[in-house]
Write an enzyme that holds these catalytic residues in place. Structure first.
Site, mmCIF file in Angstrom:
data_model
loop_
_atom_site.group_PDB
_atom_site.id
_atom_site.type_symbol
_atom_site.label_atom_id
_atom_site.label_comp_id
_atom_site.label_asym_id
_atom_site.label_seq_id
_atom_site.Cartn_x
_atom_site.Cartn_y
_atom_site.Cartn_z
ATOM 1 N N LYS A 197 0.849 -1.202 0.000
ATOM 2 C CA LYS A 197 0.000 0.000 0.000
ATOM 3 C C LYS A 197 0.886 1.255 0.000
ATOM 4 C CE LYS A 197 -1.645 1.476 4.086
ATOM 5 N NZ LYS A 197 -1.287 2.867 4.433
ATOM 6 N N ASN A 198 1.921 1.241 0.841
ATOM 7 C CA ASN A 198 2.718 2.457 1.026
ATOM 8 C C ASN A 198 3.724 2.696 -0.094
ATOM 9 O OD1 ASN A 198 1.207 2.908 3.245
ATOM 10 N ND2 ASN A 198 2.757 2.291 4.728
ATOM 11 N N ASP A 207 4.687 0.421 12.011
ATOM 12 C CA ASP A 207 3.468 -0.215 11.496
ATOM 13 C C ASP A 207 3.326 -1.669 11.933
ATOM 14 O OD1 ASP A 207 3.571 1.537 8.299
ATOM 15 O OD2 ASP A 207 2.983 2.154 10.311
ATOM 16 N N ARG A 258 0.315 14.396 12.762
ATOM 17 C CA ARG A 258 0.787 14.233 11.373
ATOM 18 C C ARG A 258 1.095 15.587 10.709
ATOM 19 N NH1 ARG A 258 -1.007 8.988 10.027
ATOM 20 N NH2 ARG A 258 0.659 8.918 8.485
ATOM 21 N N CYS A 280 -4.696 12.258 12.419
ATOM 22 C CA CYS A 280 -5.518 11.045 12.513
ATOM 23 C C CYS A 280 -5.330 10.482 13.915
ATOM 24 C CB CYS A 280 -5.101 10.043 11.444
ATOM 25 S SG CYS A 280 -3.455 9.462 11.719
ATOM 26 N N ARG A 338 -8.445 -0.509 4.660
ATOM 27 C CA ARG A 338 -7.586 0.501 4.010
ATOM 28 C C ARG A 338 -6.251 -0.116 3.610
ATOM 29 N NH1 ARG A 338 -6.028 5.073 7.496
ATOM 30 N NH2 ARG A 338 -4.796 5.385 5.611
HETATM 31 C C1 EPZ Z 1 4.254 6.833 6.184
HETATM 32 O O1 EPZ Z 1 3.481 7.863 6.763
HETATM 33 C C2 EPZ Z 1 3.330 5.627 6.097
HETATM 34 N N1 EPZ Z 1 2.188 5.947 5.254
HETATM 35 C C3 EPZ Z 1 2.856 5.246 7.505
HETATM 36 O O2 EPZ Z 1 2.076 4.062 7.363
HETATM 37 C C4 EPZ Z 1 4.081 4.929 8.357
HETATM 38 O O3 EPZ Z 1 3.669 4.627 9.671
HETATM 39 C C5 EPZ Z 1 5.016 6.149 8.377
HETATM 40 O O4 EPZ Z 1 5.376 6.505 7.017
HETATM 41 C C6 EPZ Z 1 6.296 5.881 9.153
HETATM 42 O O5 EPZ Z 1 6.966 4.806 8.608
HETATM 43 C C7 EPZ Z 1 2.346 5.931 3.906
HETATM 44 O O6 EPZ Z 1 3.424 5.699 3.388
HETATM 45 C C8 EPZ Z 1 1.126 6.232 3.097
HETATM 46 P P1 EPZ Z 1 6.316 10.217 8.271
HETATM 47 P P2 EPZ Z 1 4.049 9.389 6.766
HETATM 48 O O7 EPZ Z 1 6.205 11.484 7.513
HETATM 49 O O8 EPZ Z 1 4.784 9.670 5.514
HETATM 50 C C9 EPZ Z 1 6.650 13.320 11.768
HETATM 51 C C10 EPZ Z 1 0.279 2.611 7.769
HETATM 52 O O9 EPZ Z 1 -0.165 2.067 8.786
HETATM 53 N N2 EPZ Z 1 6.604 14.356 10.722
HETATM 54 O O10 EPZ Z 1 7.540 9.382 8.125
HETATM 55 O O11 EPZ Z 1 2.939 10.290 7.142
HETATM 56 C C11 EPZ Z 1 5.277 12.695 11.958
HETATM 57 O O12 EPZ Z 1 4.501 13.472 12.831
HETATM 58 C C12 EPZ Z 1 0.700 4.066 7.805
HETATM 59 O O13 EPZ Z 1 0.437 2.026 6.665
HETATM 60 C C13 EPZ Z 1 6.857 15.668 11.078
HETATM 61 O O14 EPZ Z 1 7.114 15.960 12.243
HETATM 62 O O15 EPZ Z 1 5.075 9.286 7.979
HETATM 63 C C14 EPZ Z 1 5.588 11.366 12.570
HETATM 64 O O16 EPZ Z 1 5.754 11.547 13.954
HETATM 65 C C15 EPZ Z 1 0.493 4.694 9.172
HETATM 66 N N3 EPZ Z 1 6.783 16.627 10.122
HETATM 67 C C16 EPZ Z 1 6.934 11.009 11.930
HETATM 68 O O17 EPZ Z 1 7.453 12.219 11.363
HETATM 69 C C17 EPZ Z 1 6.486 16.329 8.809
HETATM 70 O O18 EPZ Z 1 6.467 17.251 7.966
HETATM 71 C C18 EPZ Z 1 6.803 9.980 10.816
HETATM 72 O O19 EPZ Z 1 6.045 10.557 9.810
HETATM 73 C C19 EPZ Z 1 6.228 14.987 8.464
HETATM 74 C C20 EPZ Z 1 6.299 14.009 9.433
#
Ligand code: EPZ
Length: 419
Positions: free
Chosen positions: A22-23, A306, A123, A118, A398
């Site tokens: 998915k990701n 995850d 996020r 969420c 999802r």
């Molecule tokens: C991706 O989300 C995945 N989703 C998530 O999978 C996964 O948990 C996550 O990466 C971490 O591996 C998809 O790829 C669609 P991040 P993403 O930006 O990109 C902080 C699932 O269950 N952050 O790496 O949103 C954020 O708050 C889902 O399949 C900032 O602070 O994750 C979080 O604490 C859930 N500022 C951390 O980084 C930003 O601008 C990780 O977020 C962006 C992120």
């Protein structure tokens, strides 16, 4: 809303086929905007999130055909307009924000509603916006919207304060047709980033270093359509590995990349699960004695957040004390109270969960609070005494293709109650 009913106690056997990630597919569908051509995604997972992001692209006039028989997604972005995508859809799926980079690259201006937070965290998106700004986009946020304008995107060196997966992806997609070279430092190293880079390069981009903490992108003039088969879903595979361990069973998991599974294999092996890699398959034997372990979720190649909920479910049934520390999301323990309703002994202390293994869990009605929490509750139900009713399964749909059918195929007593 549907429910999934699990009658615990069956051991599992046989083999299960893993779907594509998915990701990986979500950013790849967003990236197809850059080609202004036809892209075909083969072996695509028929998931709710794929349908939603496809509707987001349709709301900006992309033509998308999803063939559920052949598992193909055919995307034609030649007629895409620079209009604003449907905000209802964008709010439904945070990953919709990944179209920001491609749309800025294609049209030089774009407006999109802010993705909501969420259940698992606020996020934020400041790292995405910082990256687009570094490439020359003027970015403004207000009244629940993000607006960006860029006469021309110019390559730059960007250091990410946190190796955000989404921010890395958005910047990569904005940079592929920028003028000159872009270097992303402290980039996310997840396998899905490598898969996106492979997709972009197959369209004619010049991306190197994906999968490491430094990604180089040399801008090109134009990209063209392509055909791509995404990587397997390492989190779905990990979820079924835990299904074998929690039911003390031995099963075969078909469709894995050994490198991508390393952090999950390492921790389950540490617990006493025996895992044999056979090419693109794994044989998982959870029949041995399992011991408590400590887990800390980290960016890849650390242990994936995850998989945290699934491991909490398993450790709830392993004698002794285990500690899970969640370092990625600030609110990703909502499955703990649901597991406690089943008899799990879990104490939450800030970012840590202290788990005392119980002799057994007992089935009851539990609520999916997010995608991985819902899957973890199903796993707990597989082992629990009696029947477990998992509600709000739309969360699970999802990210998992036919989870109950795949578990039925392994011998689980599980069915979906459509309400
Ligand atoms: C991706 O989300 C995945 N989703 C998530 O999978 C996964 O948990 C996550 O990466 C971490 O591996 C998809 O790829 C669609 P991040 P993403 O930006 O990109 C902080 C699932 O269950 N952050 O790496 O949103 C954020 O708050 C889902 O399949 C900032 O602070 O994750 C979080 O604490 C859930 N500022 C951390 O980084 C930003 O601008 C990780 O977020 C962006 C992120």
């Amino acid at each position: 809303m549907d429910k999934i009913i699990v009658k615990g106690g069956n051991t599992l056997s046989g083999e299960v086929k893993i779907s594509s990630a998915k990701n990986s597919v979500l950013p790849i569908i967003a990236a197809s905007i850059l080609s202004g051509d036809k892209c075909i995604i083969e072996n695509a997972p028929m998931l709710e999130d794929v349908f939603v992001i496809s509707d987001v692209l349709r709301s900006v006039s992309a033509d998308i055909d999803i063939d559920k028989n052949s598992n193909k997604v055919i995307i034609d972005t030649s007629d895409i307009c620079d209009c604003e995508p449907c905000s209802e859809l964008v709010k439904k799926l945070r990953a919709s924000f990944l179209i920001m980079g491609p749309m800025i690259s294609r049209f030089g201006k774009f407006r999109i509603s802010l993705p909501g937070g969420c259940n698992i965290g606020t996020r934020p998106i400041e790292l995405h916006l910082k990256g687009l700004n570094a490439l020359g986009a003027e970015v403004s946020v207000g009244h629940g919207y993000v607006e960006a304008r860029a006469r021309k995107l110019i390559g730059n060196k960007i250091y990410l304060d946190f190796p955000s997966v989404g921010a890395t992806e958005n910047i990569m997609m904005a940079a592929v047709m920028a003028q000159g070279e872009t270097v992303i430092e402290n980039a996310a190293e997840e396998p899905e980033i490598e898969d996106l880079a492979e997709f972009l390069n197959s369209m004619g981009a010049n991306v190197t270093g994906a999968g490491t903490d430094t990604i180089r992108i040399v801008g090109v003039k134009k990209l063209k359509g392509t055909v791509h088969k995404p990587i397997y879903d390492r989190i779905e595979a990990g979820t079924f590995m835990v299904a074998a361990a929690i039911t003390r069973s031995k099963i075969k998991i078909v469709g894995i990349n050994e490198d991508h599974m390393k952090p999950i294999i390492a921790k389950l092996t540490e617990m006493g699960v025996s895992i044999e890699v056979q090419g693109q398959s794994l044989v998982v034997d959870g029949t041995g004695v399992l011991k408590p372990i400590d887990i800390k979720t980290m960016p890849y190649p650390g242990f994936p957040t995850d998989m945290q909920a699934q491991m909490m479910g398993l450790l709830s049934l392993v004698k002794g004390t285990s500690i899970i520390t969640e370092t990625i999301f600030e609110n990703r323990f909502m499955h703990a109270p649901e597991m406690k309703r089943m008899g799990a002994n879990i104490k939450i202390d800030g970012r840590s969960a202290i788990i005392e293994g119980a002799d057994r869990l007992t089935g009851c009605e539990v609520k999916s609070t997010d995608l991985r929490a819902g899957a973890a509750l199903i796993l707990c139900g597989l082992s629990a005494v009696g029947s477990t009713e998992v509600t709000d399964v739309y969360h699970i749909d999802r990210g998992y293709v036919n989870i109950e059918r795949k578990l039925q195929g392994l011998g689980a007593n599980i069915y979906r109650k459509c309400i």
